[in-house]
Design a protein around this motif. Structure first.
Motif, PDB file in Angstrom:
ATOM      1  N   TYR A  37       0.827  -1.196   0.000  1.00  0.00           N
ATOM      2  CA  TYR A  37       0.000   0.000   0.000  1.00  0.00           C
ATOM      3  C   TYR A  37       0.865   1.251   0.000  1.00  0.00           C
ATOM      4  N   ASN A  38       0.695   2.076  -1.023  1.00  0.00           N
ATOM      5  CA  ASN A  38       1.309   3.401  -1.046  1.00  0.00           C
ATOM      6  C   ASN A  38       0.293   4.372  -0.460  1.00  0.00           C
ATOM      7  N   GLN A  39       0.407   4.628   0.838  1.00  0.00           N
ATOM      8  CA  GLN A  39      -0.584   5.467   1.507  1.00  0.00           C
ATOM      9  C   GLN A  39      -0.517   6.918   1.064  1.00  0.00           C
ATOM     10  N   ARG A  40       0.556   7.289   0.363  1.00  0.00           N
ATOM     11  CA  ARG A  40       0.686   8.655  -0.143  1.00  0.00           C
ATOM     12  C   ARG A  40       0.439   8.698  -1.661  1.00  0.00           C
ATOM     13  N   PHE A  41      -0.469   7.855  -2.119  1.00  0.00           N
ATOM     14  CA  PHE A  41      -0.717   7.734  -3.560  1.00  0.00           C
ATOM     15  C   PHE A  41      -1.163   9.041  -4.186  1.00  0.00           C
ATOM     16  N   ASP A  42      -1.794   9.927  -3.398  1.00  0.00           N
ATOM     17  CA  ASP A  42      -2.280  11.192  -3.932  1.00  0.00           C
ATOM     18  C   ASP A  42      -1.250  12.306  -3.820  1.00  0.00           C
ATOM     19  N   GLN A  43      -0.073  11.987  -3.269  1.00  0.00           N
ATOM     20  CA  GLN A  43       0.979  12.988  -3.090  1.00  0.00           C
ATOM     21  C   GLN A  43       2.290  12.586  -3.764  1.00  0.00           C
ATOM     22  N   THR A  44       2.358  11.369  -4.287  1.00  0.00           N
ATOM     23  CA  THR A  44       3.591  10.871  -4.894  1.00  0.00           C
ATOM     24  C   THR A  44       3.302  10.317  -6.273  1.00  0.00           C
ATOM     25  N   ASN A  45       4.388  10.045  -7.006  1.00  0.00           N
ATOM     26  CA  ASN A  45       4.251   9.485  -8.349  1.00  0.00           C
ATOM     27  C   ASN A  45       4.836   8.074  -8.376  1.00  0.00           C
ATOM     28  N   THR A  46       5.035   7.550  -9.581  1.00  0.00           N
ATOM     29  CA  THR A  46       5.377   6.128  -9.712  1.00  0.00           C
ATOM     30  C   THR A  46       6.746   5.770  -9.150  1.00  0.00           C
ATOM     31  N   SER A  47       7.641   6.753  -8.976  1.00  0.00           N
ATOM     32  CA  SER A  47       8.947   6.417  -8.390  1.00  0.00           C
ATOM     33  C   SER A  47       8.788   5.851  -6.997  1.00  0.00           C
ATOM     34  N   LYS A  48       7.868   6.396  -6.222  1.00  0.00           N
ATOM     35  CA  LYS A  48       7.702   5.935  -4.851  1.00  0.00           C
ATOM     36  C   LYS A  48       6.858   4.661  -4.778  1.00  0.00           C
ATOM     37  N   SER A  49       5.936   4.485  -5.705  1.00  0.00           N
ATOM     38  CA  SER A  49       5.200   3.217  -5.753  1.00  0.00           C
ATOM     39  C   SER A  49       6.131   2.071  -6.138  1.00  0.00           C
ATOM     40  N   LEU A  50       6.982   2.298  -7.140  1.00  0.00           N
ATOM     41  CA  LEU A  50       7.933   1.253  -7.517  1.00  0.00           C
ATOM     42  C   LEU A  50       8.893   0.969  -6.374  1.00  0.00           C
ATOM     43  N   LEU A  51       9.351   1.998  -5.686  1.00  0.00           N
ATOM     44  CA  LEU A  51      10.237   1.799  -4.546  1.00  0.00           C
ATOM     45  C   LEU A  51       9.595   0.881  -3.525  1.00  0.00           C
ATOM     46  N   ARG A  52       8.331   1.107  -3.209  1.00  0.00           N
ATOM     47  CA  ARG A  52       7.643   0.245  -2.245  1.00  0.00           C
ATOM     48  C   ARG A  52       7.593  -1.195  -2.753  1.00  0.00           C
ATOM     49  N   GLY A  53       7.327  -1.367  -4.034  1.00  0.00           N
ATOM     50  CA  GLY A  53       7.254  -2.706  -4.601  1.00  0.00           C
ATOM     51  C   GLY A  53       8.582  -3.425  -4.595  1.00  0.00           C
ATOM     52  N   LEU A  54       9.657  -2.724  -4.944  1.00  0.00           N
ATOM     53  CA  LEU A  54      10.977  -3.352  -4.960  1.00  0.00           C
ATOM     54  C   LEU A  54      11.440  -3.697  -3.552  1.00  0.00           C
ATOM     55  N   GLU A  55      11.170  -2.829  -2.599  1.00  0.00           N
ATOM     56  CA  GLU A  55      11.569  -3.092  -1.221  1.00  0.00           C
ATOM     57  C   GLU A  55      10.850  -4.296  -0.641  1.00  0.00           C
ATOM     58  N   ALA A  56       9.664  -4.595  -1.168  1.00  0.00           N
ATOM     59  CA  ALA A  56       8.866  -5.708  -0.646  1.00  0.00           C
ATOM     60  C   ALA A  56       9.213  -7.054  -1.267  1.00  0.00           C
ATOM     61  N   THR A  57      10.124  -7.054  -2.238  1.00  0.00           N
ATOM     62  CA  THR A  57      10.388  -8.296  -2.988  1.00  0.00           C
ATOM     63  C   THR A  57      11.801  -8.820  -2.784  1.00  0.00           C
ATOM     64  N   GLY A  58      12.438  -8.423  -1.707  1.00  0.00           N
ATOM     65  CA  GLY A  58      13.736  -9.002  -1.350  1.00  0.00           C
ATOM     66  C   GLY A  58      14.816  -8.718  -2.376  1.00  0.00           C
ATOM     67  N   ASP A  59      15.679  -9.706  -2.573  1.00  0.00           N
ATOM     68  CA  ASP A  59      16.820  -9.556  -3.479  1.00  0.00           C
ATOM     69  C   ASP A  59      16.553 -10.123  -4.871  1.00  0.00           C
ATOM     70  N   ASP A  60      15.341 -10.575  -5.122  1.00  0.00           N
ATOM     71  CA  ASP A  60      15.027 -11.242  -6.385  1.00  0.00           C
ATOM     72  C   ASP A  60      14.874 -10.247  -7.529  1.00  0.00           C
ATOM     73  N   PRO A  61      15.104 -10.697  -8.765  1.00  0.00           N
ATOM     74  CA  PRO A  61      14.824  -9.841  -9.926  1.00  0.00           C
ATOM     75  C   PRO A  61      13.344  -9.542 -10.018  1.00  0.00           C
ATOM     76  N   VAL A  62      13.018  -8.438 -10.678  1.00  0.00           N
ATOM     77  CA  VAL A  62      11.617  -8.001 -10.756  1.00  0.00           C
ATOM     78  C   VAL A  62      11.284  -7.526 -12.168  1.00  0.00           C
ATOM     79  N   LEU A  63      10.218  -8.073 -12.715  1.00  0.00           N
ATOM     80  CA  LEU A  63       9.566  -7.502 -13.890  1.00  0.00           C
ATOM     81  C   LEU A  63       8.504  -6.554 -13.359  1.00  0.00           C
ATOM     82  N   TRP A  64       8.568  -5.273 -13.757  1.00  0.00           N
ATOM     83  CA  TRP A  64       7.530  -4.369 -13.268  1.00  0.00           C
ATOM     84  C   TRP A  64       6.854  -3.673 -14.422  1.00  0.00           C
ATOM     85  N   MET A  65       5.600  -3.274 -14.164  1.00  0.00           N
ATOM     86  CA  MET A  65       4.808  -2.653 -15.225  1.00  0.00           C
ATOM     87  C   MET A  65       3.781  -1.716 -14.619  1.00  0.00           C
ATOM     88  N   ASN A  66       3.380  -0.752 -15.416  1.00  0.00           N
ATOM     89  CA  ASN A  66       2.267   0.095 -15.039  1.00  0.00           C
ATOM     90  C   ASN A  66       0.968  -0.696 -15.129  1.00  0.00           C
TER      91      ASN A  66
END
Length: 231
Positions: free
Chosen positions: A71-100
């Motif tokens: 959950y990006n609780q600041r979704f109305d104050q931030t852009n995709t850089s911070k949403s992606l950051l939250r997603g990458l931080e939640a997935t450990g050291d593994d590679p990630v395919l990410w998409m809008n």
């Protein structure tokens, strides 16, 4: 197993629908997010989906109860850089395919990306289409690696389509770059910083031949639906 992070936190104001944009119905009867997960589910790779939510998050979580969520609780104050950051931080050291969460694509896209996924090469999927002010544009060096990636690129070679991959070896560098981004930066700014400040290489993976459309406006949705109906 490879993680896939889907960015679905935004308000989708340009499309102007009451529901989160990833829940927009396509001519196939599936939502955009349902289409994404169906294509990934039919791929040979075993994906572990993590969806970054924000705007009307309960609607997405109820529609896809088996996915993992951040959950990006600041979704109305931030852009995709911070949403992606939250997603990458939640997935450990593994590679990630990410998409809008507003990218409509099918198996033709994955077939073109498979060699890069198999080689675990960090990439940004791109096409060679004509681009306007709203598209994320790119330029490359002679080796086909990204040198510029933003909406403000002059004389861009085409569009970054919103599907990307970071290897395990590059993931920490991308996380650090995203942490340095301003709250309103798109994630592409983090990719540029990883390239120029940390010396990492990011391949421009050409997917011009694939069916892949990012739905920002009603006209994009109609184009995607026309192709779906024709198939």
């Amino acid at each position: 197993m490879v993680h896939v992070v889907i960015l679905a936190a935004g308000m989708g104001s340009r499309l102007g629908r009451p529901e989160p944009k990833p829940l927009t119905r396509l001519a196939s009867g599936r939502s955009i997010l349902e289409q994404q997960l169906a294509v990934l589910g039919g791929h040979s790779t075993v994906w572990r989906p993590t969806i970054v939510v924000g705007f009307k998050k309960d609607l997405i979580m109820e529609a896809f109860p088996e996915a993992s969520y951040v959950y990006n609780q600041r979704f109305d104050q931030t852009n995709t850089s911070k949403s992606l950051l939250r997603g990458l931080e939640a997935t450990g050291d593994d590679p990630v395919l990410w998409m809008n969460g507003d990218v409509v694509f099918d198996e033709t896209l994955m077939a073109l990306l498979d060699p890069h996924l198999d080689a675990e090469t960090t990439f940004v999927a791109v096409n060679r289409a004509e681009v306007g002010d709203e598209e994320v544009k790119y330029r490359t060096n002679d080796d086909g690696h990204i040198t510029e990636l933003s909406k403000t690129v002059v004389d861009g070679l085409g569009e970054a389509v919103g599907v990307n991959f970071v290897s395990a070896s590059d993931k920490h560098a991308l996380i650090e770059s995203l942490r340095e981004c301003d709250p309103n930066d798109y994630f592409e700014r983090g990719v540029e910083m990883m390239i120029h400040q940390m010396g990492r290489s990011v391949l421009a993976a050409d997917v011009s031949e694939a069916f892949c459309i990012e739905v920002d406006f009603e006209s994009d949705l109609e184009t995607a639906n026309q192709i779906i109906r024709a198939r």
